[in-house]
Every structure is written in C-alpha cells, then in structure tokens.
Design an enzyme around this catalytic site. Structure first.
Site, PDB file in Angstrom:
ATOM      1  N   ASP A   1      -0.849 -24.887 -52.929  1.00 62.38           N
ATOM      2  CA  ASP A   1      -0.135 -23.730 -53.469  1.00 62.38           C
ATOM      3  C   ASP A   1      -0.673 -22.440 -52.874  1.00 62.38           C
ATOM      4  OD1 ASP A   1      -2.549 -24.085 -54.894  1.00 62.38           O
ATOM      5  OD2 ASP A   1      -1.758 -23.087 -56.679  1.00 62.38           O
TER       6      ASP A   1
ATOM      7  N   GLU B   1      -6.583 -19.824 -54.233  1.00 62.56           N
ATOM      8  CA  GLU B   1      -5.490 -19.305 -55.054  1.00 62.56           C
ATOM      9  C   GLU B   1      -5.655 -17.805 -55.277  1.00 62.56           C
ATOM     10  OE1 GLU B   1      -5.448 -18.967 -59.557  1.00 62.56           O
ATOM     11  OE2 GLU B   1      -4.491 -20.918 -59.235  1.00 62.56           O
TER      12      GLU B   1
END
Length: 369
Positions: free
Chosen positions: A116, A55
């Site tokens: 993500d 991330e």
C-alpha cells in the site's frame, strides 16, 4: 511580487513570489511540526521505538504534494530512499519499518515491503512529476511501479492479477492473503496507462472490495483459497476495523464520474446506516454478521466524511466531532486519517476519474460547514 497574505472567503490564500496561489492548510503544517523530522522522517511517537513506516512516508509525500510543499516532498522522498530503500527506489522496494533497536541503534526493523505504501509512493511520484513538471520524479515512479509489478503482484487462480500486501508472507499457494484497503481505486486508475498487470487489476480489485463485504462491511484481512474462493467463515471471525476504515475513505474520495464508485457506495450502505443510527462509526464490525463492537476514534469519523456526502445529517454529526476532537501530537494514525478525510471535505484536493490529483492551488480554502 512580494509574498502577501489575504483573507478570501473562509480560508487563507497564500500567494507565492512566483504568482502561483496555494491554499493554506493548517492541519498539514501541524502534522509537519509534530510528526516529521527536519530530515524528512515521519515518526510515530506512540511507539517506544519511535518507528517510521513506509506507510507514513508515503502519506507524508501525498500530503506534501496536495499542499504544494515541494521542499517537504523532496525531504520525505530523500529520507525514504536513503533509509528504507538502500539508497535506490529504482532497485529496491522500501522496507516497511525503521526505528530504534534494543541496543539503541537506529536501523531497518523489518525489511519486508508494504505494497500500500509502495503504490502511494508510486502515485505521488507520478503526480509530482506531472504537476510540478519534474521528469525525474516521473521516471522514478515508473521504475518503482515496474518493481511493484514484479515483486508484489501475483496471478491468483480463479481471480487474476492481485496486489499482495508485501513481497513476502502472503502467497501460500493454494492460499493467498489480501488486505482490501491496500489498493485505493484511484491509485490503481492512475497507473493503468502503463504497461503491466494494472488494467486487468481494475476488475479483480473491484471483486475483492465487493465480494468480501457480503453484509456491507469491509474486512481488514481476508484469504482466498484456490477452488474454494473467499474464506468468509474462518475459525476466527473476519473483522473490519483500523485497516478497513480506509476502504470507505478511498471510495468516498473517488471521482463521482468514476464508473466503479456508485456500486461500491451502494454495497457499503450498511456501514453508512450504522454510523448514522448511532452517531459514531463502529470500531469493530464482524463482517459476516454485521455485529458492532465499540466506537471508532475521531480518525474514523474523519475517514467517513467523503463517504457520507449523500447524508447531510450524518455528515454534519461527523464533521462536528472532528472539529471538536482534532488529533493531538501522539496520535499518528488518527492524524493521517483526519488529513485525508477532512482535507478532502475542506476541498484541499480532489481526484478525477483517471486517478489524477486535482489540487486546490490557486483557489480559496473552503472549510467544512
């Protein structure tokens, strides 16, 4: 032409030796200094293992692109590929966590992926390829996108194609687990031009965002059970907090002419109203009842700057809070949320309805008022 600096409006305009102007972004420079190593590793100093996550690497790549920082982008990509993807993002999804083990060695701590981050890396590569005319970035982004489709997308009965939060641990058919903040609508819009499940996922992702917010508050996590639908009243109440705050951030940053934006903002008006009423965003909200608990940190306020654009009074309060409480060097998550929310509010970047980046290169910096 020599490098020169000049004041223009309320911000600094840097003009490079190539004649291409780029907007100076002090918050990005501060983030690089405090959180990114010389090798291109985004470090979370609040964790004793000095971890790096996929991330963090993906967000770093986004900010480097938005700041027209080609060197930082290349360093972040190189470190990610060499240390999280076994040397090849074409062949491996990046591991989500890297850091110091108990024996004081540095290595991958958890080899599972985080979708993500993978989608933000895809998006950043595709947009870097387009904006910087780097076909190698475009090709790598396309290859990684195919790998995401193969390893992190599942066809869920009653829903359709859905992005799983990672390669392992979320598909327990007939039950699946999802995180509504993991697929920003603009990131999805950018990849719908490629073959794969992406066009069909526009509808299913919109369902995830709308249907899991019955009272106008998004959850961090939610389960879908075949034949039963969303499990909105499990044994432990669904809560929206540190993950869900990104749902409002992504929606606020969508292009105004995106056909899905207005419906999302309307659904989440209770979140806007709760923030306006108290002056601070909630830290935790029970999704089914709308019960509030605690006040969110400054990163939450920054995340809501794009989301609150229609309420000047509420927006000004959050702007003032962000300006007065800039995250320090020990607050990785607050800092990245602030870079996204305040960076957008200061017009360092925008997105169009196709999910493409509209950077501020060549334009004056516009500060929050």
């Amino acid at each position: 032409m020599k490098l020169r600096m000049g004041m223009l409006m309320t911000g600094l305009l840097l003009v490079s030796i190539t004649g291409q102007a780029a907007c100076h972004w002090p918050a990005w420079q501060g983030f690089k200094k405090a959180y990114i190593s010389d090798e291109g590793r985004v470090i979370d100093p609040s964790n004793e293992r000095k971890i790096t996550t996929s991330e963090g690497q993906s967000y770093g790549m986004f900010f480097a692109l938005a700041a027209n920082d080609k060197e930082a982008f290349a360093q972040l990509l190189r470190w990610t590929e060499n240390n999280l993807a076994q040397g090849s993002l074409k062949d491996h999804l990046p591991a989500w966590e890297w850091g110091r083990k108990d024996d004081n060695t540095w290595t991958v701590l958890d080899s599972n992926s985080a979708s993500d981050a993978d989608m933000w890396i895809v998006w950043s590569l595709l947009e870097a390829g387009r904006l910087w005319d780097k076909p190698s970035y475009t090709r790598l982004g396309q290859r990684l996108l195919k790998r995401v489709a193969k390893e992190e997308v599942a066809k869920v009965p009653g829903l359709g194609n859905m992005l799983l939060p990672g390669k392992y641990g979320f598909n327990h058919a007939p039950e699946w687990r999802f995180n509504p903040s993991y697929l920003p609508p603009q990131v999805l819009s950018r990849v719908t031009r490629y073959k794969g499940p992406w066009k069909s996922m526009v509808k299913t992702n919109q369902r995830l965002l709308l249907e899991t917010s019955p009272k106008g508050f998004a959850p961090d996590w939610v389960n879908w059970v075949e034949g039963k639908g969303w499990q909105m009243k499990p044994e432990e109440p669904l809560v929206g907090s540190y993950d869900a705050i990104r749902v409002y951030l992504w929606a606020g940053m969508m292009a105004d002419n995106d056909p899905h934006k207005a419906e999302l903002l309307k659904r989440w008006q209770p979140m806007a109203q709760m923030t306006a009423k108290s002056g601070l965003p909630p830290e935790h909200v029970t999704v089914v009842t709308g019960e509030r608990k605690g006040d969110g940190p400054v990163g939450f306020s920054a995340s809501l700057l794009p989301f609150l654009q229609g309420d000047k009074a509420a927006l000004d309060i959050q702007r003032q809070r962000v300006v007065a409480n800039q995250p320090q060097t020990d607050a990785y998550y607050n800092y990245v949320l602030t870079l996204f929310g305040q960076g957008w509010d200061q017009k360092h970047f925008r997105f169009n309805a196709q999910g493409e980046l509209l950077p501020n290169w060549g334009k004056a910096c516009v500060n929050s008022q």
